[in-house]
Design a protein around this motif. Sequence first.
Motif, PDB file in Angstrom:
ATOM      1  N   GLU A   1       0.821  -1.195   0.000  1.00 17.85           N
ATOM      2  CA  GLU A   1       0.000   0.000   0.000  1.00 17.85           C
ATOM      3  C   GLU A   1       0.861   1.253   0.000  1.00 17.85           C
ATOM      4  O   GLU A   1       0.503   2.267  -0.602  1.00 17.85           O
ATOM      5  CB  GLU A   1      -0.917   0.015   1.226  1.00 17.85           C
ATOM      6  N   GLN A   2       2.012   1.190   0.693  1.00 16.44           N
ATOM      7  CA  GLN A   2       2.927   2.320   0.741  1.00 16.44           C
ATOM      8  C   GLN A   2       3.558   2.566  -0.630  1.00 16.44           C
ATOM      9  O   GLN A   2       3.750   3.711  -1.051  1.00 16.44           O
ATOM     10  CB  GLN A   2       4.010   2.092   1.789  1.00 16.44           C
ATOM     11  N   ILE A   3       3.915   1.489  -1.319  1.00 14.97           N
ATOM     12  CA  ILE A   3       4.510   1.620  -2.657  1.00 14.97           C
ATOM     13  C   ILE A   3       3.505   2.292  -3.597  1.00 14.97           C
ATOM     14  O   ILE A   3       3.846   3.183  -4.384  1.00 14.97           O
ATOM     15  CB  ILE A   3       4.938   0.243  -3.184  1.00 14.97           C
ATOM     16  N   LEU A   4       2.227   1.875  -3.534  1.00 11.00           N
ATOM     17  CA  LEU A   4       1.196   2.465  -4.405  1.00 11.00           C
ATOM     18  C   LEU A   4       0.995   3.941  -4.114  1.00 11.00           C
ATOM     19  O   LEU A   4       0.633   4.709  -4.990  1.00 11.00           O
ATOM     20  CB  LEU A   4      -0.136   1.724  -4.228  1.00 11.00           C
ATOM     21  N   GLY A   5       1.279   4.325  -2.844  1.00 13.46           N
ATOM     22  CA  GLY A   5       1.069   5.718  -2.491  1.00 13.46           C
ATOM     23  C   GLY A   5       2.210   6.634  -2.861  1.00 13.46           C
ATOM     24  O   GLY A   5       2.088   7.859  -2.737  1.00 13.46           O
ATOM     25  N   GLN A   6       3.350   6.092  -3.355  1.00 14.50           N
ATOM     26  CA  GLN A   6       4.497   6.914  -3.713  1.00 14.50           C
ATOM     27  C   GLN A   6       4.332   7.514  -5.110  1.00 14.50           C
ATOM     28  O   GLN A   6       3.558   7.012  -5.938  1.00 14.50           O
ATOM     29  CB  GLN A   6       5.787   6.065  -3.670  1.00 14.50           C
ATOM     30  N   THR A   7       5.103   8.623  -5.355  1.00 15.07           N
ATOM     31  CA  THR A   7       5.094   9.252  -6.683  1.00 15.07           C
ATOM     32  C   THR A   7       5.776   8.337  -7.678  1.00 15.07           C
ATOM     33  O   THR A   7       6.816   7.750  -7.396  1.00 15.07           O
ATOM     34  CB  THR A   7       5.807  10.602  -6.636  1.00 15.07           C
ATOM     35  N   LYS A   8       5.201   8.235  -8.853  1.00 12.12           N
ATOM     36  CA  LYS A   8       5.699   7.325  -9.872  1.00 12.12           C
ATOM     37  C   LYS A   8       6.426   8.121 -10.947  1.00 12.12           C
ATOM     38  O   LYS A   8       5.983   9.201 -11.333  1.00 12.12           O
ATOM     39  CB  LYS A   8       4.547   6.516 -10.457  1.00 12.12           C
ATOM     40  N   TYR A   9       7.504   7.562 -11.480  1.00 13.63           N
ATOM     41  CA  TYR A   9       8.312   8.234 -12.490  1.00 13.63           C
ATOM     42  C   TYR A   9       8.460   7.331 -13.706  1.00 13.63           C
ATOM     43  O   TYR A   9       8.308   6.106 -13.619  1.00 13.63           O
ATOM     44  CB  TYR A   9       9.703   8.572 -11.912  1.00 13.63           C
ATOM     45  N   GLY A  10       8.809   7.953 -14.814  1.00 13.11           N
ATOM     46  CA  GLY A  10       9.059   7.199 -16.036  1.00 13.11           C
ATOM     47  C   GLY A  10       7.786   6.663 -16.630  1.00 13.11           C
ATOM     48  O   GLY A  10       6.749   7.327 -16.670  1.00 13.11           O
ATOM     49  N   ASN A  11       7.884   5.435 -17.091  1.00  7.47           N
ATOM     50  CA  ASN A  11       6.763   4.805 -17.794  1.00  7.47           C
ATOM     51  C   ASN A  11       5.896   3.959 -16.875  1.00  7.47           C
ATOM     52  O   ASN A  11       5.179   3.075 -17.351  1.00  7.47           O
ATOM     53  CB  ASN A  11       7.276   3.938 -18.937  1.00  7.47           C
ATOM     54  N   VAL A  12       5.986   4.201 -15.568  1.00 10.48           N
ATOM     55  CA  VAL A  12       5.218   3.410 -14.626  1.00 10.48           C
ATOM     56  C   VAL A  12       3.737   3.826 -14.712  1.00 10.48           C
ATOM     57  O   VAL A  12       3.409   5.007 -14.635  1.00 10.48           O
ATOM     58  CB  VAL A  12       5.726   3.597 -13.185  1.00 10.48           C
ATOM     59  N   THR A  13       2.890   2.877 -14.875  1.00  7.36           N
ATOM     60  CA  THR A  13       1.446   3.122 -14.909  1.00  7.36           C
ATOM     61  C   THR A  13       0.745   2.110 -14.018  1.00  7.36           C
ATOM     62  O   THR A  13       1.274   1.020 -13.763  1.00  7.36           O
ATOM     63  CB  THR A  13       0.886   3.000 -16.337  1.00  7.36           C
ATOM     64  N   GLU A  14      -0.410   2.488 -13.561  1.00  8.83           N
ATOM     65  CA  GLU A  14      -1.237   1.590 -12.762  1.00  8.83           C
ATOM     66  C   GLU A  14      -2.327   0.987 -13.638  1.00  8.83           C
ATOM     67  O   GLU A  14      -2.887   1.653 -14.506  1.00  8.83           O
ATOM     68  CB  GLU A  14      -1.874   2.339 -11.591  1.00  8.83           C
ATOM     69  N   SER A  15      -2.617  -0.257 -13.393  1.00 10.11           N
ATOM     70  CA  SER A  15      -3.703  -0.938 -14.105  1.00 10.11           C
ATOM     71  C   SER A  15      -4.609  -1.619 -13.100  1.00 10.11           C
ATOM     72  O   SER A  15      -4.157  -2.011 -12.013  1.00 10.11           O
ATOM     73  CB  SER A  15      -3.137  -1.973 -15.096  1.00 10.11           C
ATOM     74  N   TRP A  16      -5.831  -1.749 -13.471  1.00 12.98           N
ATOM     75  CA  TRP A  16      -6.833  -2.328 -12.559  1.00 12.98           C
ATOM     76  C   TRP A  16      -6.736  -3.845 -12.584  1.00 12.98           C
ATOM     77  O   TRP A  16      -6.715  -4.481 -13.634  1.00 12.98           O
ATOM     78  CB  TRP A  16      -8.225  -1.892 -12.994  1.00 12.98           C
TER      79      TRP A  16
END
Length: 230
Positions: free
Chosen positions: A47-62
Amino acid sequence: YNMFWGELYKLNMFTRKLSGSEIREMSEDRCSEGEMIYEGERGMKWEQILGQTKYGNVTESWSDCISPAAFDKVLSDLQDYKESLNRTLEELGRTQREKEVYQADLQEIEEQLNSTTMELEQAKSDLENKDEQLNSTYLELEQTKSDLENKARELNTTSQTLDLTQSELVKIRAELGKYANFTPLCSPNTTVTSHWDLLYSERFFGGVVTEEKLGVLRSSIQKLGNFLEL
């Protein structure tokens, strides 16, 4: 340059080395919540990792997994939706009842409108009949007016005739006055023996002078005039 390429899901770091059975228990079902058993030993949580700012080509998917918290949230949303739907149904029911009342009122108004329309048509027909009667009465009045005018002209003619007759009677009286000394006084006679005795006959004495009597008088006076001239 990207050092990693792929997908991460439920990445957790623990404060101790887990056994093979513990790892197997958590990896048997990717949608399980097995890591929550070791909640106190998780040093870095997913949950902590998901809450961090993402850089580059990182995207979230359902993912097709749902957490208990998310499940509770869905249940809560469904409950809210159910309550909202019930309120909507109640509102629709109330609207339907109001619609039925409005329809009944509309039906009554339509019936009143139809009745009023029929009354107006009847009133229109009555007015047309009255108009025809007035026209007929007007024609009758015009005819009566014309008849009265004709009667007035006839009365004027009769009045003129009477005036002329009165004037002639005055003349006759004057003529008769000339010969009054030559005619003896006598009472009305049943038999007229001469033109002098005409006015003393029962036919003329004290009676109303008519056109016929006036003609007889004119003839007698004319004959008397011819006799006097001789």
